[in-house]
Design a protein around this motif. Structure first.
Motif, PDB file in Angstrom:
ATOM      1  N   THR A 116       5.087  -7.495  -5.503  1.00 32.39           N
ATOM      2  CA  THR A 116       6.419  -7.649  -4.936  1.00 32.39           C
ATOM      3  C   THR A 116       7.344  -6.537  -5.412  1.00 32.39           C
ATOM      4  OG1 THR A 116       6.143 -10.044  -4.921  1.00 32.39           O
ATOM      5  CG2 THR A 116       8.376  -9.210  -4.699  1.00 32.39           C
ATOM      6  N   GLY A 117       8.114  -5.999  -4.470  1.00 28.83           N
ATOM      7  CA  GLY A 117       9.076  -4.962  -4.829  1.00 28.83           C
ATOM      8  C   GLY A 117       9.936  -4.583  -3.649  1.00 28.83           C
ATOM      9  N   ASP A 118      11.178  -4.261  -3.893  1.00 28.22           N
ATOM     10  CA  ASP A 118      12.099  -3.865  -2.831  1.00 28.22           C
ATOM     11  C   ASP A 118      12.365  -2.369  -2.822  1.00 28.22           C
ATOM     12  OD1 ASP A 118      12.523  -6.459  -1.875  1.00 28.22           O
ATOM     13  OD2 ASP A 118      13.946  -6.862  -3.485  1.00 28.22           O
ATOM     14  N   GLY A 119      11.733  -1.627  -3.729  1.00 26.27           N
ATOM     15  CA  GLY A 119      12.096  -0.235  -3.925  1.00 26.27           C
ATOM     16  C   GLY A 119      11.441   0.745  -2.983  1.00 26.27           C
ATOM     17  N   PHE A 120      11.494   0.488  -1.669  1.00 20.75           N
ATOM     18  CA  PHE A 120      10.960   1.462  -0.726  1.00 20.75           C
ATOM     19  C   PHE A 120      11.625   1.265   0.624  1.00 20.75           C
ATOM     20  CE2 PHE A 120       8.445  -2.264   0.261  1.00 20.75           C
ATOM     21  CZ  PHE A 120       8.176  -2.161   1.616  1.00 20.75           C
ATOM     22  N   ASP A 121      11.612   2.338   1.414  1.00 19.17           N
ATOM     23  CA  ASP A 121      11.976   2.211   2.816  1.00 19.17           C
ATOM     24  C   ASP A 121      10.921   2.959   3.629  1.00 19.17           C
ATOM     25  OD1 ASP A 121      12.531   4.862   2.354  1.00 19.17           O
ATOM     26  OD2 ASP A 121      14.707   4.662   2.601  1.00 19.17           O
ATOM     27  N   GLY A 122      11.009   2.926   4.962  1.00 12.10           N
ATOM     28  CA  GLY A 122       9.942   3.460   5.776  1.00 12.10           C
ATOM     29  C   GLY A 122       8.734   2.539   5.733  1.00 12.10           C
ATOM     30  N   VAL A 123       7.584   3.025   6.217  1.00 11.59           N
ATOM     31  CA  VAL A 123       6.378   2.186   6.237  1.00 11.59           C
ATOM     32  C   VAL A 123       5.176   2.975   5.720  1.00 11.59           C
ATOM     33  CG1 VAL A 123       7.234   0.859   8.205  1.00 11.59           C
ATOM     34  CG2 VAL A 123       5.692   2.765   8.610  1.00 11.59           C
ATOM     35  N   HIS A 124       4.225   2.245   5.173  1.00  7.34           N
ATOM     36  CA  HIS A 124       2.975   2.840   4.725  1.00  7.34           C
ATOM     37  C   HIS A 124       2.009   2.965   5.899  1.00  7.34           C
ATOM     38  CE1 HIS A 124       3.911   2.734   0.437  1.00  7.34           C
ATOM     39  NE2 HIS A 124       4.376   1.501   0.599  1.00  7.34           N
ATOM     40  N   HIS A 125       0.961   3.756   5.697  1.00  4.99           N
ATOM     41  CA  HIS A 125      -0.106   3.869   6.696  1.00  4.99           C
ATOM     42  C   HIS A 125      -1.451   3.752   6.012  1.00  4.99           C
ATOM     43  CE1 HIS A 125      -2.891   5.189   9.701  1.00  4.99           C
ATOM     44  NE2 HIS A 125      -3.147   6.324   9.069  1.00  4.99           N
ATOM     45  N   LEU A 126      -2.297   2.846   6.523  1.00  5.90           N
ATOM     46  CA  LEU A 126      -3.663   2.697   6.040  1.00  5.90           C
ATOM     47  C   LEU A 126      -4.598   2.625   7.237  1.00  5.90           C
ATOM     48  CD1 LEU A 126      -3.194  -0.144   3.371  1.00  5.90           C
ATOM     49  CD2 LEU A 126      -3.413   2.316   2.911  1.00  5.90           C
ATOM     50  N   ALA A 127      -5.765   3.236   7.107  1.00  6.61           N
ATOM     51  CA  ALA A 127      -6.811   3.119   8.120  1.00  6.61           C
ATOM     52  C   ALA A 127      -8.037   2.473   7.488  1.00  6.61           C
ATOM     53  CB  ALA A 127      -7.170   4.486   8.689  1.00  6.61           C
ATOM     54  N   PHE A 128      -8.646   1.535   8.205  1.00  4.88           N
ATOM     55  CA  PHE A 128      -9.855   0.860   7.752  1.00  4.88           C
ATOM     56  C   PHE A 128     -11.031   1.366   8.582  1.00  4.88           C
ATOM     57  CE2 PHE A 128      -6.848  -2.991   7.081  1.00  4.88           C
ATOM     58  CZ  PHE A 128      -6.287  -2.377   5.967  1.00  4.88           C
ATOM     59  N   GLY A 129     -12.067   1.839   7.909  1.00  2.00           N
ATOM     60  CA  GLY A 129     -13.225   2.356   8.607  1.00  2.00           C
ATOM     61  C   GLY A 129     -14.066   1.242   9.209  1.00  2.00           C
ATOM     62  N   ILE A 130     -14.530   1.444  10.432  1.00  2.00           N
ATOM     63  CA  ILE A 130     -15.443   0.511  11.092  1.00  2.00           C
ATOM     64  C   ILE A 130     -16.626   1.296  11.652  1.00  2.00           C
ATOM     65  CG2 ILE A 130     -13.642  -1.174  11.646  1.00  2.00           C
ATOM     66  CD1 ILE A 130     -13.721  -0.084  14.546  1.00  2.00           C
TER      67      ILE A 130
END
Length: 223
Positions: free
Chosen positions: A48-62
């Motif tokens: 838990t944390g509020d110290g960010f803005d914008g969004v993360h990006h993750l890709a999962f391999g299939i």
């Protein structure tokens, strides 16, 4: 290079756990202070944390052989993003991949990516697509070329294919760091900008154990 663990913060830990467990049907371990999601050979750790803005990006391999299964399975659970009217997004000739993009908790840009390099791997015959690992991690930085030079010198992470002053890919098809300028919005919606806030990535590389700090709250550890 393989991505072993990615640690990020979220504002609502319970909501995030619900999404990964009940929407993507991934193994989720909930403690009093964190959530750990097993994604093939990788772990995604949420606190838990509020110290960010914008969004993360993750890709999962299939697996490429399960791409059609993944498309049908995922489209029943989330709204897939489109580009040029298509939910299936092809990588360049160098990338040799097909992707499906969708939004997760708190707007995180998630992706299923099937790479031709994994064509020989055998599926486990499940009713849902097998997620091999965290294949990509997006990192927003102030200076892309300086970051590329630092990761190369300190952790021996090679450039993959793309390298410009706004976008670079580093690693191998097994695991990539997608290094972008803070102001470059994530593909494919071209609206969501990279997160500014806590991000820790543990990778497996031939280099001996070492670590690099990239700006405020971002660390890359090899070992």
């Amino acid at each position: 290079m393989k991505i072993l663990n990615v640690s990020i913060t979220v504002r609502d830990l319970s909501q995030a756990a619900h999404f990964y467990r009940d929407t993507l049907l991934l193994p989720v371990d909930v403690t009093a202070t964190s959530v750990e999601i097993t994604i093939g050979s990788s772990l995604l750790t949420l606190t838990t944390g509020d110290g960010f803005d914008g969004v993360h990006h993750l890709a999962f391999g299939i697996l490429p052989s399960e791409f059609e299964l993944a498309h049908e399975w995922l489209s029943r659970r989330v709204s897939l993003l489109q580009t040029d009217g298509s939910e299936i997004i092809f990588g360049s000739e160098n990338w040799k991949s097909r992707s499906l993009y969708f939004l997760g908790p708190e707007g995180i840009m998630l992706e299923f990516i099937a790479r031709d390099a994994d064509a020989s791997k055998v599926p486990d015959k499940s009713e849902k697509p097998q997620m091999l690992s965290i294949s990509e991690v997006g990192i927003g930085v102030e200076n892309v070329l300086h970051t590329v030079a630092t990761l190369s010198a300190e952790l021996a992470i090679p450039n993959f294919y793309d390298c410009s002053n706004t976008f670079a890919s580093m690693g191998s098809h097994d695991g990539l760091l997608i290094v972008v300028d803070h102001e470059r919005a994530w593909f494919p919606n071209k609206v969501s900008k990279p997160a500014r806030g806590p991000l820790a990535v543990q990778v497996e590389t031939p280099k001996r154990r070492s670590s690099v700090i990239l700006g405020s709250g971002i660390s890359i550890v090899s070992g």
